[in-house]
Design a protein around this motif. Sequence first.
Motif, PDB file in Angstrom:
ATOM      1  N   GLN A   1    -128.222  53.422  40.018  1.00 57.86           N
ATOM      2  CA  GLN A   1    -127.983  52.014  39.658  1.00 57.86           C
ATOM      3  C   GLN A   1    -126.783  51.908  38.716  1.00 57.86           C
ATOM      4  OE1 GLN A   1    -129.338  49.215  40.807  1.00 57.86           O
ATOM      5  NE2 GLN A   1    -130.693  50.320  42.179  1.00 57.86           N
ATOM      6  N   THR A   2    -126.690  52.824  37.772  1.00 57.36           N
ATOM      7  CA  THR A   2    -125.558  52.837  36.843  1.00 57.36           C
ATOM      8  C   THR A   2    -124.262  53.119  37.587  1.00 57.36           C
ATOM      9  OG1 THR A   2    -126.991  53.553  35.044  1.00 57.36           O
ATOM     10  CG2 THR A   2    -124.628  53.928  34.755  1.00 57.36           C
ATOM     11  N   MET A   3    -124.310  54.069  38.519  1.00 55.60           N
ATOM     12  CA  MET A   3    -123.144  54.379  39.326  1.00 55.60           C
ATOM     13  C   MET A   3    -122.681  53.159  40.112  1.00 55.60           C
ATOM     14  SD  MET A   3    -122.835  57.244  42.259  1.00 55.60           S
ATOM     15  CE  MET A   3    -122.385  56.455  43.777  1.00 55.60           C
TER      16      MET A   3
ATOM     17  N   LEU B   1    -120.988  50.767  37.798  1.00 53.86           N
ATOM     18  CA  LEU B   1    -119.645  51.233  37.453  1.00 53.86           C
ATOM     19  C   LEU B   1    -118.661  51.019  38.596  1.00 53.86           C
ATOM     20  CD1 LEU B   1    -120.387  54.572  35.589  1.00 53.86           C
ATOM     21  CD2 LEU B   1    -119.294  52.541  34.631  1.00 53.86           C
ATOM     22  N   LEU B   2    -119.121  51.248  39.806  1.00 56.50           N
ATOM     23  CA  LEU B   2    -118.245  51.050  40.959  1.00 56.50           C
ATOM     24  C   LEU B   2    -117.867  49.581  41.138  1.00 56.50           C
ATOM     25  CD1 LEU B   2    -119.921  53.459  43.512  1.00 56.50           C
ATOM     26  CD2 LEU B   2    -117.531  53.562  42.764  1.00 56.50           C
ATOM     27  N   CYS B   3    -118.834  48.708  40.942  1.00 57.56           N
ATOM     28  CA  CYS B   3    -118.594  47.272  41.152  1.00 57.56           C
ATOM     29  C   CYS B   3    -117.914  46.597  39.964  1.00 57.56           C
ATOM     30  CB  CYS B   3    -119.918  46.572  41.459  1.00 57.56           C
ATOM     31  SG  CYS B   3    -120.655  47.114  43.003  1.00 57.56           S
ATOM     32  N   ARG B   4    -118.219  47.062  38.764  1.00 53.39           N
ATOM     33  CA  ARG B   4    -117.659  46.457  37.556  1.00 53.39           C
ATOM     34  C   ARG B   4    -117.269  47.543  36.542  1.00 53.39           C
ATOM     35  NH1 ARG B   4    -121.685  43.699  39.448  1.00 53.39           N
ATOM     36  NH2 ARG B   4    -123.362  44.481  38.167  1.00 53.39           N
ATOM     37  N   PRO B   5    -116.210  48.299  36.839  1.00 55.28           N
ATOM     38  CA  PRO B   5    -115.823  49.369  35.922  1.00 55.28           C
ATOM     39  C   PRO B   5    -115.413  48.803  34.565  1.00 55.28           C
ATOM     40  CG  PRO B   5    -114.175  49.089  37.649  1.00 55.28           C
ATOM     41  CD  PRO B   5    -115.310  48.173  37.974  1.00 55.28           C
ATOM     42  N   PRO B   6    -115.656  49.560  33.507  1.00 56.57           N
ATOM     43  CA  PRO B   6    -115.268  49.092  32.173  1.00 56.57           C
ATOM     44  C   PRO B   6    -113.755  48.860  32.100  1.00 56.57           C
ATOM     45  CG  PRO B   6    -116.612  51.084  32.026  1.00 56.57           C
ATOM     46  CD  PRO B   6    -116.291  50.869  33.472  1.00 56.57           C
ATOM     47  N   SER B   7    -113.375  47.892  31.333  1.00 57.08           N
ATOM     48  CA  SER B   7    -111.966  47.563  31.153  1.00 57.08           C
ATOM     49  C   SER B   7    -111.189  48.809  30.731  1.00 57.08           C
ATOM     50  CB  SER B   7    -111.834  46.470  30.092  1.00 57.08           C
ATOM     51  OG  SER B   7    -110.483  46.164  29.886  1.00 57.08           O
TER      52      SER B   7
END
Length: 170
Positions: A71-73, A76-82
């Motif tokens: 879920q975390t992955m 991250l894929l959909c909304r990577p940190p700035s």
Amino acid sequence: MRLLNTFGGDGTELWSPESSTLLQVLVSIQGLVLTAQPYYNKAGYAIQAVTPVGHRNELPYSKNAYLLTLQTMLHLLCRPPSGFKDLVRDHFRCCGRYVLRACQAYLEGGCLVGRLDAEENATEASLEHPCSMGFCLALANTVPRITEALIDIGAQGCDQFNGLRVSASH
């Protein structure tokens, strides 16, 4: 270092916003969470490693940790940190197929979570304990979204995993 003050400890084991670094956090995550048996790395749980209670609790804990990691992955894929978009995408372009290969091994019904070989294939020992139907169903709900996200970023070798399903052996 104990992860962000989640456990007690002494000196450099304690999280300190003034002196602790991102590297310390990442090394702690790697050493405590991203292991074959993270359950026993919880404070006070190592003693359970050879007990019936430990054996009963370890596998559900590992399955849950794996599902939460997926879920975390996906997040991250959909909304990577700035500022980290390229890093996240480059990593998963190279390694996404290994994640999906592990998911495939679990969905095919015969693997202990965290007990695959270096290429994320089932081993003889891992095949001795099939994954539960509940775990496989939760995994089957997550895998299509991860596969799509990996294909969207151009991850190598992920097209072959489109349409992964729970094995009929369940």
